[in-house]
Enzyme design. Structure first.
Site, PDB file in Angstrom:
ATOM      1  N   ASP A  69      57.060 -50.592 -34.301  1.00 27.96           N
ATOM      2  CA  ASP A  69      57.068 -49.349 -33.537  1.00 27.96           C
ATOM      3  C   ASP A  69      56.452 -48.205 -34.333  1.00 27.96           C
ATOM      4  OD1 ASP A  69      57.760 -47.646 -31.346  1.00 27.96           O
ATOM      5  OD2 ASP A  69      59.426 -46.887 -32.555  1.00 27.96           O
TER       6      ASP A  69
ATOM      7  N   LYS B 204      57.365 -48.356 -18.366  1.00 29.03           N
ATOM      8  CA  LYS B 204      57.034 -46.986 -17.998  1.00 29.03           C
ATOM      9  C   LYS B 204      56.111 -47.014 -16.777  1.00 29.03           C
ATOM     10  CE  LYS B 204      57.684 -45.264 -22.686  1.00 29.03           C
ATOM     11  NZ  LYS B 204      57.062 -44.618 -23.867  1.00 29.03           N
TER      12      LYS B 204
ATOM     13  N   LYS C 264      66.710 -51.785 -29.694  1.00 21.99           N
ATOM     14  CA  LYS C 264      65.969 -50.629 -30.171  1.00 21.99           C
ATOM     15  C   LYS C 264      66.799 -49.832 -31.176  1.00 21.99           C
ATOM     16  CE  LYS C 264      63.357 -48.604 -27.028  1.00 21.99           C
ATOM     17  NZ  LYS C 264      62.004 -49.111 -27.340  1.00 21.99           N
TER      18      LYS C 264
END
Length: 277
Positions: A216, A133, A165
């Site tokens: 996560d 990011k 993911k």
């Protein structure tokens, strides 16, 4: 770490964006033979990142400029420190000034923000890592700034490793099936990481033989259980919603890495000026 050839391509774009057809102010006011001497000064304490890039901006615009870099990336400096000196054609210095300042202010801000997070987990076994990011076009330099602040780099791009993911898992029908598909064509030295948001997934990922398990958005309590379950058999990364005020308890769970986008997305630019020497 960054490549000069690639950086020059970026600098050309930055200068073209800022200058346009010409620097109308200096063309109207400053004679072509007038010279100047200026210093880039730190107007607050900071960690240096990108000083050679800033110097390169001036050199790229006008190779005749004389530049002396006074600090090195990774240095911690106090307010008033001289970062670099530039001498030569006044038109060139004043035209390239803002571009040089902009990039260095941005990169030093990232280095400083990174250092805050690194200091917050000092004394634990966890290491801080960044994310993808980043500002489009600036990833190489922003990740360099993270390293200047004491952090580590995660993947530089999608071709640097396999990150399985939740959406990949959904398409493949589960973690085991996803890992099996990836292993068939994965280059032998490439790392494979799987994102898990539940403890049962951690067990499945461990059984599948992944190189890294990402926890996560798990609670601290579940992170502790995950660390106990893995018991050192693979690396563990904690990610999702990491903030400066929450990172210490996460580090104390025993995870190996903690990743956050805050160090690149939320870093404020530092105050640097170019003043007459």
């Amino acid at each position: 770490m960054y490549d000069t050839f690639s950086t020059d391509r970026l600098i050309d774009q930055w200068l073209m964006e800022d200058i346009g057809g010409c620097d109308l102010t200096v063309q109207a006011m400053i004679g072509k033979h007038e010279t100047g001497a200026f210093q880039m000064n730190a107007r607050e304490p900071m960690i240096i990142a990108g000083v050679d890039v800033a110097a390169r901006v001036f050199q790229r615009y006008d190779p005749s400029l004389e530049i002396k870099v006074k600090v090195a990336d990774g240095d911690r400096v106090e307010k008033g420190a001289i970062l670099l000196e530039v001498r030569g054609a006044a038109r060139s210095i004043l035209t390239a000034e803002r571009t040089a300042l902009n990039i260095m202010q941005r990169l030093c801000g990232i280095a400083g923000e990174t250092a805050k997070y690194v200091n917050a987990i000092a004394g634990t076994s966890a290491r801080l890592i960044d994310s993808r990011k980043t500002t489009p076009g600036l990833r190489m330099l922003e990740k360099h700034a993270v390293s200047c602040g004491g952090g580590l780099n995660h993947r530089l791009g999608l071709d640097n490793g396999v990150m399985i993911k939740d959406n990949h898992i959904a398409v493949c029908g589960g973690i085991t099936a996803a890992v099996e598909r990836a292993r068939k064509t994965l280059p032998v030295l490439t790392k494979l990481e799987v994102e898990c948001d539940r403890l049962d997934q951690v067990g499945e990922a461990l059984k599948a033989g992944v190189d890294v398990i990402m926890l996560d958005n798990m609670s601290v309590a579940d992170m502790k259980k995950a660390v106990e379950l893995v018991n050192g058999r693979t690396r563990i990364e904690a990610s999702g919603g990491i903030r400066l005020e929450t990172i210490r308890p996460i580090a104390e769970t025993g995870v190996d890495y903690i990743s956050t986008s805050k160090i690149t997305q939320a870093a404020a630019a530092v105050d640097i000026g170019l003043d007459e020497a």
